[in-house]
Design an enzyme around this catalytic site. Structure first.
Site, short mmCIF file in Angstrom:
data_model
loop_
_atom_site.label_atom_id
_atom_site.label_comp_id
_atom_site.label_asym_id
_atom_site.label_seq_id
_atom_site.Cartn_x
_atom_site.Cartn_y
_atom_site.Cartn_z
N GLU A 12 -6.16 -1.09 -16.80
CA GLU A 12 -4.97 -1.12 -17.65
C GLU A 12 -3.66 -1.07 -16.86
O GLU A 12 -2.61 -1.44 -17.39
CB GLU A 12 -5.04 0.02 -18.69
CG GLU A 12 -6.17 -0.23 -19.71
CD GLU A 12 -6.42 0.91 -20.67
OE1 GLU A 12 -6.83 0.65 -21.80
OE2 GLU A 12 -6.24 2.09 -20.28
N ASP A 196 -11.87 -5.01 -29.11
CA ASP A 196 -13.09 -4.95 -29.95
C ASP A 196 -12.70 -4.54 -31.36
O ASP A 196 -11.54 -4.23 -31.62
CB ASP A 196 -14.08 -3.93 -29.36
CG ASP A 196 -13.48 -2.54 -29.27
OD1 ASP A 196 -12.89 -2.22 -28.22
OD2 ASP A 196 -13.54 -1.80 -30.27
#
Ligand code: 4EZ
Length: 230
Positions: A12, A196
């Site tokens: 990230e 997701d």
């Protein structure tokens, strides 16, 4: 102004570190912190490790030890809202902790005395993000993010979080970072790109899209910093 940029996982923040080039690494409180000057702005960058406890520690450290005066979070999230697809960006208007539960005493989910169910993000940076999005020709959705110490891979749990908190996305750090920044009076901005749908396929989708979605979010955060530097 010193801006903290944090993520939870290496994936990230690595696109951000790659972009800024050179930085100084400091080991502190069981973690690594990366400091740089970028376009005349001082930055402190770190990934906290996953979850509310580690993210609380890192956000607090960035502010109290490294002197950050604004905090931007970049990462991925599971979608609750059906309008959010893999790679889409969501900016948090407010955040809650979906696993905080003293309802046995008649309190609502996400609430403890002295706290609040939701913590609101900085409105100014949300406005700036809309300008950045239009300049990039990107779509960015505003919404509520729910945070808890669990990877949600279950339709029932995801729907419960959606109904209980009106949440559009879920993850494991934003709500705790929000509490820290709110308490210390630091303007914060939480951005997530969907990896997701927090359903039975979530772990597979997460593994497949972590890198690309994390990059989507990180690229946007860099543009946010560019705008703040102007
Ligand atoms: C937590 N982050 C996931 C870390 C998972 C596995 C090694 C974001 C996230 C998430 N959190 C993406 N999808 C999620 C989901 N379905 N539930 C919770 O911030 C690390």
């Amino acid at each position: 102004m010193k801006i903290a940029i944090m993520g939870a996982m290496p994936e990230e923040i690595s696109p951000i570190l790659e972009k800024i080039g050179t930085y100084k690494t400091t080991a502190y409180a069981g973690n690594s912190y990366y400091e740089a000057t970028y376009k005349g702005i001082e930055l402190v960058i770190a990934y906290s490790k996953i979850g509310k406890v580690f993210s609380t520690l890192t956000a607090t450290t960035m502010i109290e030890h490294f002197g950050a005066t604004k905090l931007l979070f970049s990462g991925v999230a599971g979608a609750i809202s059906s309008s959010l697809k893999v790679g889409d960006l969501i900016v948090a208007t407010k955040l809650s902790q979906h696993d905080l539960d003293i309802t046995a005493f008649g309190h609502p989910y996400g609430y403890v005395p002295g706290g609040s169910v939701f913590v609101e993000a900085d409105k100014e940076m949300i406005e700036i993000s809309k300008i950045v999005a239009s300049e990039m020709g990107k779509n960015i959705q505003e919404g509520i993010i729910a945070t808890g110490d669990q990877f949600v891979a279950n339709e029932e749990r995801k729907n419960w979080i959606g109904t209980t908190f009106g949440a559009d996305a879920l993850e494991m750090e934003g709500g705790s970072v929000a509490v820290v920044c709110n308490a210390l009076n630091i303007a914060f901005f939480i951005l997530r790109s969907i990896s997701d749908a927090a359903d039975m396929d979530a772990s597979f989708s997460f593994d497949e899209f972590l890198e690309s979605s994390a990059k989507e979010s990180a690229e946007f955060i860099i543009k946010m910093v560019d705008k703040l530097a102007d």
